[in-house]
Scaffold this motif. Structure first.
Motif, PDB file in Angstrom:
ATOM      1  N   PHE A 224      82.259  32.379  49.520  1.00  0.00           N
ATOM      2  CA  PHE A 224      81.634  32.355  50.847  1.00  0.00           C
ATOM      3  C   PHE A 224      80.141  32.646  50.758  1.00  0.00           C
ATOM      4  O   PHE A 224      79.306  31.942  51.355  1.00  0.00           O
ATOM      5  N   LEU A 225      79.749  33.678  50.011  1.00  0.00           N
ATOM      6  CA  LEU A 225      78.337  34.009  49.885  1.00  0.00           C
ATOM      7  C   LEU A 225      77.571  32.923  49.134  1.00  0.00           C
ATOM      8  O   LEU A 225      76.398  32.647  49.432  1.00  0.00           O
ATOM      9  N   LYS A 226      78.238  32.281  48.194  1.00  0.00           N
ATOM     10  CA  LYS A 226      77.594  31.203  47.444  1.00  0.00           C
ATOM     11  C   LYS A 226      77.260  30.036  48.353  1.00  0.00           C
ATOM     12  O   LYS A 226      76.127  29.520  48.357  1.00  0.00           O
ATOM     13  N   TYR A 227      78.217  29.597  49.153  1.00  0.00           N
ATOM     14  CA  TYR A 227      77.987  28.430  50.021  1.00  0.00           C
ATOM     15  C   TYR A 227      77.163  28.801  51.252  1.00  0.00           C
ATOM     16  O   TYR A 227      76.512  27.926  51.838  1.00  0.00           O
ATOM     17  N   ALA A 228      77.176  30.056  51.654  1.00  0.00           N
ATOM     18  CA  ALA A 228      76.284  30.476  52.742  1.00  0.00           C
ATOM     19  C   ALA A 228      74.828  30.337  52.332  1.00  0.00           C
ATOM     20  O   ALA A 228      73.969  29.965  53.148  1.00  0.00           O
ATOM     21  N   LYS A 229      74.530  30.606  51.065  1.00  0.00           N
ATOM     22  CA  LYS A 229      73.162  30.402  50.591  1.00  0.00           C
ATOM     23  C   LYS A 229      72.824  28.926  50.486  1.00  0.00           C
ATOM     24  O   LYS A 229      71.698  28.496  50.825  1.00  0.00           O
ATOM     25  N   MET A 230      73.791  28.093  50.070  1.00  0.00           N
ATOM     26  CA  MET A 230      73.529  26.666  49.890  1.00  0.00           C
ATOM     27  C   MET A 230      73.256  25.960  51.220  1.00  0.00           C
ATOM     28  O   MET A 230      72.411  25.065  51.300  1.00  0.00           O
ATOM     29  N   VAL A 231      73.940  26.353  52.278  1.00  0.00           N
ATOM     30  CA  VAL A 231      73.743  25.668  53.559  1.00  0.00           C
ATOM     31  C   VAL A 231      72.527  26.185  54.314  1.00  0.00           C
ATOM     32  O   VAL A 231      72.090  25.564  55.287  1.00  0.00           O
ATOM     33  N   ASN A 232      71.943  27.321  53.867  1.00  0.00           N
ATOM     34  CA  ASN A 232      70.818  27.905  54.597  1.00  0.00           C
ATOM     35  C   ASN A 232      69.489  27.837  53.855  1.00  0.00           C
ATOM     36  O   ASN A 232      68.446  28.072  54.469  1.00  0.00           O
ATOM     37  N   GLU A 233      69.505  27.543  52.556  1.00  0.00           N
ATOM     38  CA  GLU A 233      68.249  27.606  51.813  1.00  0.00           C
ATOM     39  C   GLU A 233      67.333  26.432  52.110  1.00  0.00           C
ATOM     40  O   GLU A 233      66.145  26.497  51.779  1.00  0.00           O
TER      41      GLU A 233
END
Length: 474
Positions: A224-233
């Motif tokens: 979850f934290l990995k993809y939260a960074k990918m969709v927001n960076e």
């Protein structure tokens, strides 16, 4: 020329009686009554009324009752006495008489005048103010007595009993038995596996639990934290999710080239992973997407889109829970002006460290951001990569928020920003003792939605963590 149809001869005008028919002709019969009696004498010639009456007597209904029977008396409420419901109907109620209206006429009106705005006078007629209004009473409503409805429909006959099926001697073949038993049609081949249609699966615990229950909680939090960074960076990529454009599945990656029409379709795909090997990544992407969009990730995504209804305070709390790691406070309005070459200048790293220390906060290191036009007016305050650093960063963010210089205060200052920022009271304040102008600092704790504000090096080295599920070992 002779008339082919001469008129009949006129009777002689003498004092004698009416003309007698010829000897061989029968007396004339009337169509309305019986023939005149043979013994009746002729009327006098001068009595014209009597003569006419003798020729055409007044018709009577009792003259020939066999040929012309008397019609029955009309009845407006005639009833069919042969009907079985006629005996149950109540007798017709007498119509209520409506009282006559009160006398009213033109003499009841008064002549009045009215002065218009243009100075003209108009005359009109109206009832006097003390006219006695006596409304006429309404007629009483008819009283309907409940009655039992007659059985006018034929009695219901139950359907005939079903015919018994003949016994079937065939049986299903067991895989160990020889080829016997129930024969199959040659056009309907036997399928070795059931055919599954591509539809949304429903999860009913404990028989069919959701995919979240079968994965490791620690691995799911990391995904979850990995993809939260990918969709927001990337601001462009985040805008494609929020504005409803076509989006790819980051969990599938290069293995699939299929894009989805919107974030709702991607959420349904991520909640129902295509295989068990990628279930952790897809479920982590589903939660990250729901936090970004403000949806409820604990509900099953369906076509009804009921999972997209979430209170605003819960949405804000979910977004503020995912913070940038190491803990970072973003400080705005640190630019001080322009140089002679036109480039912006502002507070450097040492100046910001000194200012933060004067405010009573320790352990933070400043990093001012620069661009093509010089200082960007943005400074990052990074604290230690430990719980103490997180506590100090939260304390600095709360201090700025209490002064109305937090995230909301900065958005308000940006909305009312003027061309000359050196004279804006929301950006610059003057010291009453020295008369020196100082920049008003705005700041807040960096979250996942602030990744695009960081420089490329800080964005690459940063991670995301959840304050509610904080684990220093991650």
């Amino acid at each position: 020329m002779k008339n082919p149809n001469p008129p009949p001869p006129k009777p002689p005008a003498g004092g004698g009686g009416g003309s007698k028919p010829p000897a061989g002709m029968a007396p004339r019969k009337s169509r309305w009554g019986p023939p005149p009696p043979a013994s009746a004498g002729a009327a006098p010639a001068g009595d014209k009324a009597a003569s006419t009456s003798a020729r055409t007597p007044t018709p009577t209904h009792s003259a020939d009752s066999r040929r012309h029977p008397a019609p029955p008396a009309p009845s407006p409420l005639a009833r069919n006495h042969a009907s079985p419901a006629a005996a149950l109907r109540p007798p017709p109620a007498a119509a209520a008489e409506t009282p006559p209206p009160p006398p009213y006429g033109f003499h009841n009106l008064d002549r009045r005048t009215m002065l218009l705005a243009d100075g003209t006078v108009r005359t009109y007629f109206a009832l006097p103010p003390d006219y006695p209004f006596e409304p006429a009473p309404l007629p009483p409503l008819p009283q309907f007595q409940p009655r039992a409805a007659p059985d006018l429909w034929p009695p219901h006959n139950p359907p005939p009993p079903a015919m018994p099926m003949p016994p079937h001697d065939a049986k299903r073949r067991h895989p160990a038995d020889p080829e016997e038993g129930f024969p199959r049609h040659p056009k309907q081949p036997r399928l070795d596996a059931p055919h599954h249609l591509p539809q949304l699966r429903r999860f009913d615990a404990p028989h069919n639990p959701p995919p979240h229950a079968a994965v490791d909680r620690h691995a799911l939090r990391k995904a979850f934290l990995k993809y939260a960074k990918m969709v927001n960076e990337s601001s462009v990529q985040r805008r494609s999710y929020l504005e409803g454009g076509r989006v790819p599945c980051l969990a599938c990656g290069s293995r699939s080239s299929v894009d989805f029409p919107d974030a709702h379709a991607l959420a349904m795909h991520a909640y129902n992973p295509p295989n068990a090997e990628s279930s952790v990544d897809h479920l982590g992407l589903h939660k990250a997407l729901c936090v970004l969009m403000g949806w409820d990730y604990t509900k099953i995504p369906e076509n009804s889109k009921a999972y997209q209804s979430l209170p605003a305070d819960i949405v804000q709390a979910s977004r503020e829970d995912i913070i940038v790691w190491p803990p970072t406070v973003i400080i705005h309005n640190t630019a001080t002006g322009r140089k002679k070459d036109g480039r912006f200048e502002g507070l450097g790293n040492k100046d910001m460290d000194k200012k933060i220390t004067e405010l009573g906060f320790f352990g933070g290191k400043s990093k001012s951001l620069y661009g093509k036009e010089g200082h960007l007016g943005l400074t990052l305050i990074k604290f230690g990569n430990n719980p103490t650093g997180l506590k100090e960063a939260e304390r600095l963010a709360e201090f700025l928020e209490r002064q109305d210089h937090g995230r909301i205060g900065w958005l308000r200052a940006q909305a009312t920003r003027t061309v000359d920022s050196d004279k804006d009271p929301l950006l610059v304040e003057t010291d009453n003792r020295t008369g020196e102008t100082k920049r008003i600092l705005y700041g807040y704790l960096a979250t996942a939605s602030d990744l695009d504000k960081l420089d490329s090096d800080s964005r690459k080295r940063a991670f995301l963590k959840s304050k509610r599920e904080f684990d220093p070992s991650d």
